[in-house]
Design a protein around this motif. Structure first.
Motif, PDB file in Angstrom:
ATOM      1  N   LEU A 116       0.822  -1.210   0.000  1.00 21.03           N
ATOM      2  CA  LEU A 116       0.000   0.000   0.000  1.00 21.03           C
ATOM      3  C   LEU A 116       0.855   1.258   0.000  1.00 21.03           C
ATOM      4  CD1 LEU A 116      -2.718   1.391   0.164  1.00 21.03           C
ATOM      5  CD2 LEU A 116      -2.680   1.066   2.646  1.00 21.03           C
ATOM      6  N   ARG A 117       1.890   1.293   0.821  1.00 24.82           N
ATOM      7  CA  ARG A 117       2.713   2.496   0.905  1.00 24.82           C
ATOM      8  C   ARG A 117       3.406   2.788  -0.420  1.00 24.82           C
ATOM      9  NH1 ARG A 117       6.651   2.654   5.931  1.00 24.82           N
ATOM     10  NH2 ARG A 117       4.578   2.386   6.884  1.00 24.82           N
ATOM     11  N   THR A 118       3.923   1.740  -1.066  1.00 24.38           N
ATOM     12  CA  THR A 118       4.583   1.947  -2.359  1.00 24.38           C
ATOM     13  C   THR A 118       3.590   2.386  -3.417  1.00 24.38           C
ATOM     14  OG1 THR A 118       6.156   0.203  -1.748  1.00 24.38           O
ATOM     15  CG2 THR A 118       6.083   0.851  -4.065  1.00 24.38           C
ATOM     16  N   TYR A 119       2.383   1.842  -3.361  1.00 26.35           N
ATOM     17  CA  TYR A 119       1.364   2.207  -4.352  1.00 26.35           C
ATOM     18  C   TYR A 119       0.921   3.658  -4.184  1.00 26.35           C
ATOM     19  CZ  TYR A 119      -3.223   2.434  -6.561  1.00 26.35           C
ATOM     20  OH  TYR A 119      -4.307   2.809  -7.308  1.00 26.35           O
ATOM     21  N   VAL A 120       0.743   4.095  -2.935  1.00 27.31           N
ATOM     22  CA  VAL A 120       0.296   5.468  -2.696  1.00 27.31           C
ATOM     23  C   VAL A 120       1.338   6.474  -3.170  1.00 27.31           C
ATOM     24  CG1 VAL A 120      -0.296   7.129  -0.892  1.00 27.31           C
ATOM     25  CG2 VAL A 120      -1.236   4.818  -0.810  1.00 27.31           C
ATOM     26  N   ARG A 121       2.614   6.135  -3.016  1.00 27.22           N
ATOM     27  CA  ARG A 121       3.685   7.057  -3.398  1.00 27.22           C
ATOM     28  C   ARG A 121       4.137   6.893  -4.847  1.00 27.22           C
ATOM     29  NH1 ARG A 121       7.609   6.358   1.926  1.00 27.22           N
ATOM     30  NH2 ARG A 121       6.126   7.175   3.474  1.00 27.22           N
ATOM     31  N   ARG A 122       3.522   5.994  -5.603  1.00 24.08           N
ATOM     32  CA  ARG A 122       3.976   5.756  -6.972  1.00 24.08           C
ATOM     33  C   ARG A 122       3.769   6.994  -7.828  1.00 24.08           C
ATOM     34  NH1 ARG A 122       1.493   0.840 -10.384  1.00 24.08           N
ATOM     35  NH2 ARG A 122      -0.391   2.099 -10.094  1.00 24.08           N
ATOM     36  N   PRO A 123       4.769   7.386  -8.616  1.00 23.53           N
ATOM     37  CA  PRO A 123       4.617   8.589  -9.445  1.00 23.53           C
ATOM     38  C   PRO A 123       3.506   8.423 -10.480  1.00 23.53           C
ATOM     39  CG  PRO A 123       6.925   7.962  -9.237  1.00 23.53           C
ATOM     40  CD  PRO A 123       6.127   6.826  -8.684  1.00 23.53           C
ATOM     41  N   GLY A 130      -0.251  13.870  -6.486  1.00 22.34           N
ATOM     42  CA  GLY A 130      -0.798  14.962  -5.702  1.00 22.34           C
ATOM     43  C   GLY A 130      -1.564  14.469  -4.487  1.00 22.34           C
ATOM     44  N   LEU A 131      -2.069  15.405  -3.729  1.00 15.28           N
ATOM     45  CA  LEU A 131      -2.783  15.065  -2.494  1.00 15.28           C
ATOM     46  C   LEU A 131      -4.057  14.282  -2.796  1.00 15.28           C
ATOM     47  CD1 LEU A 131      -3.133  15.292   0.571  1.00 15.28           C
ATOM     48  CD2 LEU A 131      -4.241  17.518   0.194  1.00 15.28           C
ATOM     49  N   PHE A 132      -4.839  14.763  -3.785  1.00 16.89           N
ATOM     50  CA  PHE A 132      -6.095  14.094  -4.102  1.00 16.89           C
ATOM     51  C   PHE A 132      -5.850  12.698  -4.686  1.00 16.89           C
ATOM     52  CE2 PHE A 132      -7.278  18.601  -4.161  1.00 16.89           C
ATOM     53  CZ  PHE A 132      -8.386  18.576  -3.313  1.00 16.89           C
ATOM     54  N   THR A 133      -4.780  12.544  -5.426  1.00 22.02           N
ATOM     55  CA  THR A 133      -4.448  11.217  -5.965  1.00 22.02           C
ATOM     56  C   THR A 133      -4.114  10.257  -4.837  1.00 22.02           C
ATOM     57  OG1 THR A 133      -3.592  12.211  -7.992  1.00 22.02           O
ATOM     58  CG2 THR A 133      -2.934   9.957  -7.517  1.00 22.02           C
ATOM     59  N   ARG A 134      -3.366  10.728  -3.858  1.00 20.88           N
ATOM     60  CA  ARG A 134      -3.038   9.866  -2.723  1.00 20.88           C
ATOM     61  C   ARG A 134      -4.280   9.516  -1.915  1.00 20.88           C
ATOM     62  NH1 ARG A 134       2.785  11.580  -0.086  1.00 20.88           N
ATOM     63  NH2 ARG A 134       3.978  11.696  -2.038  1.00 20.88           N
ATOM     64  N   ILE A 135      -5.161  10.489  -1.723  1.00 23.47           N
ATOM     65  CA  ILE A 135      -6.396  10.221  -0.965  1.00 23.47           C
ATOM     66  C   ILE A 135      -7.265   9.213  -1.706  1.00 23.47           C
ATOM     67  CG2 ILE A 135      -8.538  11.252  -0.147  1.00 23.47           C
ATOM     68  CD1 ILE A 135      -6.979  13.808   0.431  1.00 23.47           C
ATOM     69  N   ARG A 136      -7.367   9.363  -3.036  1.00 22.85           N
ATOM     70  CA  ARG A 136      -8.167   8.412  -3.816  1.00 22.85           C
ATOM     71  C   ARG A 136      -7.588   7.011  -3.739  1.00 22.85           C
ATOM     72  NH1 ARG A 136      -7.473   6.557  -8.804  1.00 22.85           N
ATOM     73  NH2 ARG A 136      -5.816   8.087  -9.200  1.00 22.85           N
ATOM     74  N   ARG A 137      -6.273   6.902  -3.807  1.00 19.30           N
ATOM     75  CA  ARG A 137      -5.649   5.584  -3.717  1.00 19.30           C
ATOM     76  C   ARG A 137      -5.862   4.968  -2.338  1.00 19.30           C
ATOM     77  NH1 ARG A 137       0.192   6.765  -6.744  1.00 19.30           N
ATOM     78  NH2 ARG A 137      -0.656   6.977  -8.872  1.00 19.30           N
ATOM     79  N   ILE A 138      -5.816   5.762  -1.305  1.00 17.36           N
ATOM     80  CA  ILE A 138      -6.043   5.238   0.044  1.00 17.36           C
ATOM     81  C   ILE A 138      -7.485   4.791   0.221  1.00 17.36           C
ATOM     82  CG2 ILE A 138      -6.095   5.870   2.492  1.00 17.36           C
ATOM     83  CD1 ILE A 138      -3.700   7.682   1.963  1.00 17.36           C
TER      84      ILE A 138
END
Length: 345
Positions: A116-123, A130-138
């Motif tokens: 999960l951590r690697t996926y959230v930080r994936r470019p 961005g912030l919204f991309t990370r929130i959506r992935r979470i």
């Protein structure tokens, strides 16, 4: 006089005694307890996926098939990691994490996404997310493994039925033709049902010489088209023919035991037909199917794991013999072998 004296005793060597600290023992007990709870959850979850409610079980059982494909993929990669020099530098979990967010999971899950951590930080598009991309992935992470299991299960089910569907339909049609002939007296066409039935049996037996190894190949690569790599899969079958025959015998014995147990339970001990109301009879029948899933699912997983062990050994043996060149190996498997630095002579 000195000759009568006994030789001097050797000096006692004190060996170092390693005493395990209480914290180490507690950590191992805690790890064992966590693993026990985790695999119990996987077992109960798999049984519930195999049967829960009518109609819905047809979908959730596909999810169970996809999850077992991920287990087979993990088994293949773990066996190769165990014999590679990378094992001295990286644990299996660390090696899987080094392959990226879409790498095989060391512990396939039912719902929550792995890495999960690697996926959230994936470019994204070469830039940090961005912030919204990370929130959506979470927010999507609790069901991403479920969706992945379903996609893999759909592929595996379609590929398997692409080969076994025709002989199964022939056997089913033979069964229906027998009933039609009995009720309507079509004696001139009486030969048609048994002929189609025996034809379906022979075709099914021939197809099943190929399907288990093809299922393992598809599970390891994660791609549907790998199932139909007939030339490569057949060379793997010939590389480990003895172990493959043992796998086929185990599948046959388990199927025989399953049908015999089902026959005994339904004819002698199953009392749903004698229930006071149809609703109670249906409830008893549902509990019977769930209990059957509790016994069936772990055996099914063990058979798939054994198939994965035969598959990974067959790939290694075919490469050592030269019947399969490294360029003929699937790109996914070839990337794993390169990352593991396996030198096959």
């Amino acid at each position: 006089m000195n000759q009568l004296l006994p030789p001097p005793l050797p000096e006692l060597v004190t060996l170092p005694v390693t005493v395990r600290s209480r914290s180490t023992v507690l950590k191992r007990l805690a790890s064992f307890a966590v693993a026990l709870v985790a695999w119990t959850w996987r077992w109960l979850g798999g049984a519930a996926m195999c049967f829960n409610f009518f109609i819905l079980s047809w979908i959730t059982s596909i999810i169970a098939v996809g999850w077992t494909n991920r287990v087979v993929q993990m088994v293949v990669l773990r066996c190769w990691w165990w014999r590679s020099p990378v094992r001295d530098a990286l644990t299996f979990s660390e090696f899987c994490a080094s392959l990226g967010p879409d790498a095989p999971s060391p512990r396939p899950r039912w719902f929550l996404r792995n890495h999960l951590r690697t996926y959230v930080r994936r470019p994204k598009n070469g830039k940090p997310p961005g912030l919204f991309t990370r929130i959506r992935r979470i927010l999507l992470s609790p069901v991403q493994s479920l969706w992945l299991n379903f996609k893999l299960g759909i592929k595996a089910t379609f590929c398997t039925y692409a080969l076994t569907g025709l002989p199964c339909l022939l056997m089913l049609w033979s069964w229906e033709q027998g009933w039609i002939n009995s009720f309507h007296g079509g004696y001139e066409q009486a030969w048609l049902g048994p002929t189609m039935g025996f034809l379906g049996i022979f075709v099914f037996v021939g197809v099943m010489f190929y399907v288990p190894m093809a299922q393992a190949h598809q599970a390891a690569t994660g791609q549907a088209r790998a199932f139909f790599d007939f030339h490569f899969v057949w060379r793997l079958v010939r590389a480990r023919i003895t172990a493959y025959v043992i796998l086929a015998m185990m599948i046959g014995v388990w199927s025989l035991l399953l049908n015999a147990t089902r026959f005994v339970v339904l004819t002698e001990t199953f009392q749903a037909n004698a229930a006071p109301t149809p609703e109670e009879g249906l409830t008893q029948f549902a509990w019977y199917l769930f209990k059957l899933s509790l016994c069936m699912f772990p055996v099914y997983v063990l058979l798939r794991i054994f198939g994965g062990l035969v598959y990974q050994s067959a790939v290694m043996k075919a490469l050592r013999r030269g019947t399969v060149t490294r360029s003929e190996v699937h790109p996914t498997l070839r990337a794993w072998l390169d990352a593991l630095q396996l030198k096959i002579v």
